[in-house]
Scaffold this active site. Structure first.
Site, PDB file in Angstrom:
ATOM      1  N   ASP A  67       0.842  -1.193   0.000  1.00  6.58           N
ATOM      2  CA  ASP A  67       0.000   0.000   0.000  1.00  6.58           C
ATOM      3  C   ASP A  67       0.880   1.247   0.000  1.00  6.58           C
ATOM      4  O   ASP A  67       2.101   1.160   0.161  1.00  6.58           O
ATOM      5  CB  ASP A  67      -0.975  -0.016   1.187  1.00  6.58           C
ATOM      6  N   ASN A 136      -8.645  -1.620  13.323  1.00  6.56           N
ATOM      7  CA  ASN A 136     -10.034  -1.848  12.879  1.00  6.56           C
ATOM      8  C   ASN A 136     -10.168  -3.087  11.985  1.00  6.56           C
ATOM      9  O   ASN A 136     -11.196  -3.286  11.364  1.00  6.56           O
ATOM     10  CB  ASN A 136     -10.572  -0.607  12.154  1.00  6.56           C
ATOM     11  N   HIS A 138      -8.210  -3.840   9.333  1.00 10.18           N
ATOM     12  CA  HIS A 138      -7.774  -3.724   7.940  1.00 10.18           C
ATOM     13  C   HIS A 138      -6.493  -4.511   7.692  1.00 10.18           C
ATOM     14  O   HIS A 138      -5.681  -4.709   8.591  1.00 10.18           O
ATOM     15  CB  HIS A 138      -7.651  -2.262   7.482  1.00 10.18           C
ATOM     16  N   GLU A 143      -9.911  -1.291   4.027  1.00  7.43           N
ATOM     17  CA  GLU A 143     -10.628  -0.831   5.216  1.00  7.43           C
ATOM     18  C   GLU A 143     -11.965  -1.561   5.364  1.00  7.43           C
ATOM     19  O   GLU A 143     -12.567  -1.987   4.368  1.00  7.43           O
ATOM     20  CB  GLU A 143     -10.894   0.671   5.102  1.00  7.43           C
TER      21      GLU A 143
HETATM   22  C1  GLP Z   1      -1.131   0.343   8.487  1.00  7.50           C
HETATM   23  C2  GLP Z   1      -0.693  -0.294   7.155  1.00  7.50           C
HETATM   24  C3  GLP Z   1      -0.671  -1.774   7.244  1.00  7.50           C
HETATM   25  C4  GLP Z   1      -0.124  -2.171   8.596  1.00  7.50           C
HETATM   26  C5  GLP Z   1      -1.144  -1.828   9.640  1.00  7.50           C
HETATM   27  C6  GLP Z   1      -0.694  -2.095  11.069  1.00  7.50           C
HETATM   28  O1  GLP Z   1      -2.150   1.236   8.370  1.00  7.50           O
HETATM   29  N1  GLP Z   1      -1.447   0.076   6.008  1.00  7.50           N
HETATM   30  O2  GLP Z   1       0.092  -2.304   6.169  1.00  7.50           O
HETATM   31  O3  GLP Z   1       0.118  -3.549   8.610  1.00  7.50           O
HETATM   32  O4  GLP Z   1      -1.605  -0.528   9.492  1.00  7.50           O
HETATM   33  O5  GLP Z   1       0.314  -1.213  11.464  1.00  7.50           O
HETATM   34  P1  GLP Z   1       1.137  -1.417  12.785  1.00  7.50           P
HETATM   35  O6  GLP Z   1       1.964  -2.635  12.592  1.00  7.50           O
HETATM   36  O7  GLP Z   1       1.981  -0.181  12.895  1.00  7.50           O
HETATM   37  O8  GLP Z   1       0.164  -1.564  13.907  1.00  7.50           O
END
Ligand code: GLP
Length: 250
Positions: A67, A136, A138, A143
């Protein structure tokens, strides 16, 4: 679905690094889709350490991004491209010529998404995808909502997701882009092997819904239950609301 629970986040990182090391050993030219975010950082640091020790050779493999923020060019420190550069490509020794990035600064984002899907197809799909999970539910930036999207697409980020992603933007939620590009559910569920990593108590409720709850577009990660090779790596805190024999202590 294989769920492994480890005592510490360092043990989680070592197990994730083991899985990636095994894929690189058996398929040196593997295509890896690698998450950004805080959670996989320790696994990337462990892979970098193994590379420095001469145990790991990632030079033949390809990396594809999952992403990217819309309107953020690759050189911007808040971009996921910059994250991959800093924590993954150089330190683990991937070949920069074998990296496929979503261009958040593309003039036509829909065209960029279509180009990306063609590029993934030309690379023969993804061998292994390493995912984190948003609070949430995702995955990537798919989302929760009324529906999910199969292809790479432009997404409106939820307020909570922007809040969670504020730190690379100086902690200012208003500086976090409102839109992003994300690979879709097809690329995720089409990967030969899916690893999902989550640590910390603040992910426990989301993990419980994703692993034990019904398949629902309200929890995009719940669709991983349909994949035949998905491996979940958790520390005790993230696993604290799980029950059942599926959980094997690491
Ligand atoms: C972000 C990214 C994801 C990531 C997730 C969790 O928004 N788009 O690719 O895996 O949220 O992030 P974190 O590991 O910092 O909790």
């Amino acid at each position: 679905m294989q769920v492994q629970v480890f005592r510490t986040s360092d043990e989680v990182a070592a197990a994730v690094a083991d899985a990636i090391e095994q894929v690189l050993a058996s398929t040196p030219a593997a295509v890896l889709a690698l998450a950004t975010g805080r959670t996989p950082l320790a696994a990337y640091a462990e892979l970098a350490r193994r590379r420095r020790e001469g145990r790991l050779d990632a030079s033949q493999a390809a990396i594809v991004g999952i992403d990217e923020f819309a309107g953020v060019p690759a050189g911007d420190p808040g971009s996921f491209a910059a994250y991959l550069e800093q924590h993954v490509i150089g330190p683990i020794g991937f070949d920069p010529r074998r990296v496929e990035r979503l261009d958040g600064a593309a003039r036509n984002l829909d065209a960029e998404c279509a180009r990306y899907d063609r590029a993934l197809e030309a690379r023969g799909g993804v061998h292994l995808i390493l995912l984190g999970i948003g609070a949430n539910g995702h995955i990537g930036f798919n989302e929760p909502g009324e529906s999910l999207v199969a292809a790479t697409h432009v997404v409106e980020l939820h307020a909570s997701t922007r809040q969670d992603n504020a730190s690379p933007f100086g902690g200012d939620v208003n500086a976090v882009p409102t839109r992003a590009l994300s690979i879709g559910m097809q690329a995720i569920l089409g990967a030969r092997c899916v690893l999902l990593v989550a640590t910390g108590a603040d992910k426990a409720a989301t993990i419980e819904r994703a692993l034990n709850g019904p398949l629902t577009t309200r929890v995009p990660a719940s669709w991983l239950q349909t994949h035949r090779d998905v491996r979940i790596y958790l520390d005790r805190e993230a696993a604290s609301l799980l029950r059942g024999e599926a959980v094997r202590a690491g």
